[in-house]
Scaffold this active site. Sequence first.
Site, PDB file in Angstrom:
ATOM      1  N   ASP A  70     -21.390  72.579   5.729  1.00 48.85           N
ATOM      2  CA  ASP A  70     -20.126  72.722   4.995  1.00 48.85           C
ATOM      3  C   ASP A  70     -19.015  73.088   5.987  1.00 48.85           C
ATOM      4  O   ASP A  70     -19.214  73.914   6.875  1.00 48.85           O
ATOM      5  CB  ASP A  70     -20.291  73.825   3.944  1.00 48.85           C
ATOM      6  CG  ASP A  70     -19.222  73.765   2.870  1.00 48.85           C
ATOM      7  OD1 ASP A  70     -19.573  73.565   1.700  1.00 48.85           O
ATOM      8  OD2 ASP A  70     -18.023  73.930   3.208  1.00 48.85           O
TER       9      ASP A  70
ATOM     10  N   HIS B 216     -25.487  73.470  -2.704  1.00 52.94           N
ATOM     11  CA  HIS B 216     -25.151  74.342  -1.583  1.00 52.94           C
ATOM     12  C   HIS B 216     -26.403  75.126  -1.188  1.00 52.94           C
ATOM     13  O   HIS B 216     -27.107  75.639  -2.057  1.00 52.94           O
ATOM     14  CB  HIS B 216     -24.103  75.379  -2.001  1.00 52.94           C
ATOM     15  CG  HIS B 216     -22.780  74.805  -2.397  1.00 52.94           C
ATOM     16  ND1 HIS B 216     -21.687  74.832  -1.568  1.00 52.94           N
ATOM     17  CD2 HIS B 216     -22.356  74.216  -3.540  1.00 52.94           C
ATOM     18  CE1 HIS B 216     -20.640  74.293  -2.189  1.00 52.94           C
ATOM     19  NE2 HIS B 216     -21.025  73.904  -3.399  1.00 52.94           N
TER      20      HIS B 216
ATOM     21  N   HIS C 182     -23.797  67.724  -5.566  1.00 51.16           N
ATOM     22  CA  HIS C 182     -24.286  68.323  -4.322  1.00 51.16           C
ATOM     23  C   HIS C 182     -24.824  69.716  -4.582  1.00 51.16           C
ATOM     24  O   HIS C 182     -24.404  70.396  -5.515  1.00 51.16           O
ATOM     25  CB  HIS C 182     -23.167  68.393  -3.278  1.00 51.16           C
ATOM     26  CG  HIS C 182     -21.935  69.103  -3.770  1.00 51.16           C
ATOM     27  ND1 HIS C 182     -21.001  68.481  -4.559  1.00 51.16           N
ATOM     28  CD2 HIS C 182     -21.503  70.374  -3.602  1.00 51.16           C
ATOM     29  CE1 HIS C 182     -20.039  69.340  -4.852  1.00 51.16           C
ATOM     30  NE2 HIS C 182     -20.327  70.503  -4.288  1.00 51.16           N
TER      31      HIS C 182
ATOM     32  N   GLN D 205     -16.301  73.452  -9.195  1.00 52.89           N
ATOM     33  CA  GLN D 205     -16.551  72.191  -8.475  1.00 52.89           C
ATOM     34  C   GLN D 205     -15.248  71.607  -7.945  1.00 52.89           C
ATOM     35  O   GLN D 205     -14.244  71.554  -8.666  1.00 52.89           O
ATOM     36  CB  GLN D 205     -17.232  71.178  -9.412  1.00 52.89           C
ATOM     37  CG  GLN D 205     -17.665  69.913  -8.686  1.00 52.89           C
ATOM     38  CD  GLN D 205     -18.481  68.961  -9.563  1.00 52.89           C
ATOM     39  OE1 GLN D 205     -18.514  69.097 -10.788  1.00 52.89           O
ATOM     40  NE2 GLN D 205     -19.134  68.002  -8.940  1.00 52.89           N
TER      41      GLN D 205
END
EC number: 3.6.1.1
Length: 147
Positions: free
Chosen positions: A38, A110, A108, A102
């Site tokens: 990220d 995390h 996705h 979001q």
Amino acid sequence: MMSLEGTYDEGNVFALILAGKIPSTKLYEDEHTYAFLDIQPQSRGHSLVISKWSKARNILEVEDEALAQVMATVKKVANATRRALDPDGIHVAQFNGAPAGQTVFHLHFHIVPRWEGQPRGFVAHAQGDFADPEELRKLAEEICAQF
Ligand code: 5GP
């Protein structure tokens, strides 16, 4: 504001990453999934796992097959992250719709390593600084060595 309703945007940032149109720091890839660091990490080693083929925006609409593939990669990346960084805990998170937090509408997960007392710092979702690309590259080397 994007919520649970809507259609998949082919120009979303993760679609662009998958298409190689914008760079990312890869941790792991197989036929169906892609994992990368990220750029606005909540802690050191924060990564994301996505499906390469599913056009699901969130968990409510994802194909079971894509979900199973993504979760298998979440497990692999969490284990490699544990071996590389020795966290005390790892949180796995996923948000559906803007009101839930979001911001990118390609499903996705995390993976966020956590430490007792957070000696290396922990920041709330989407509140942190952008990471130094060189630091992300070094971190990826450490994690990639553990697959
Ligand atoms: P969400 O808020 O949708 O659950 O999470 C989106 C995540 O994607 C955020 O943690 C954000 O930092 C990350 N992100 C957004 N744009 C990019 C990008 O261009 N590259 C990478 N590696 N991460 C991104």
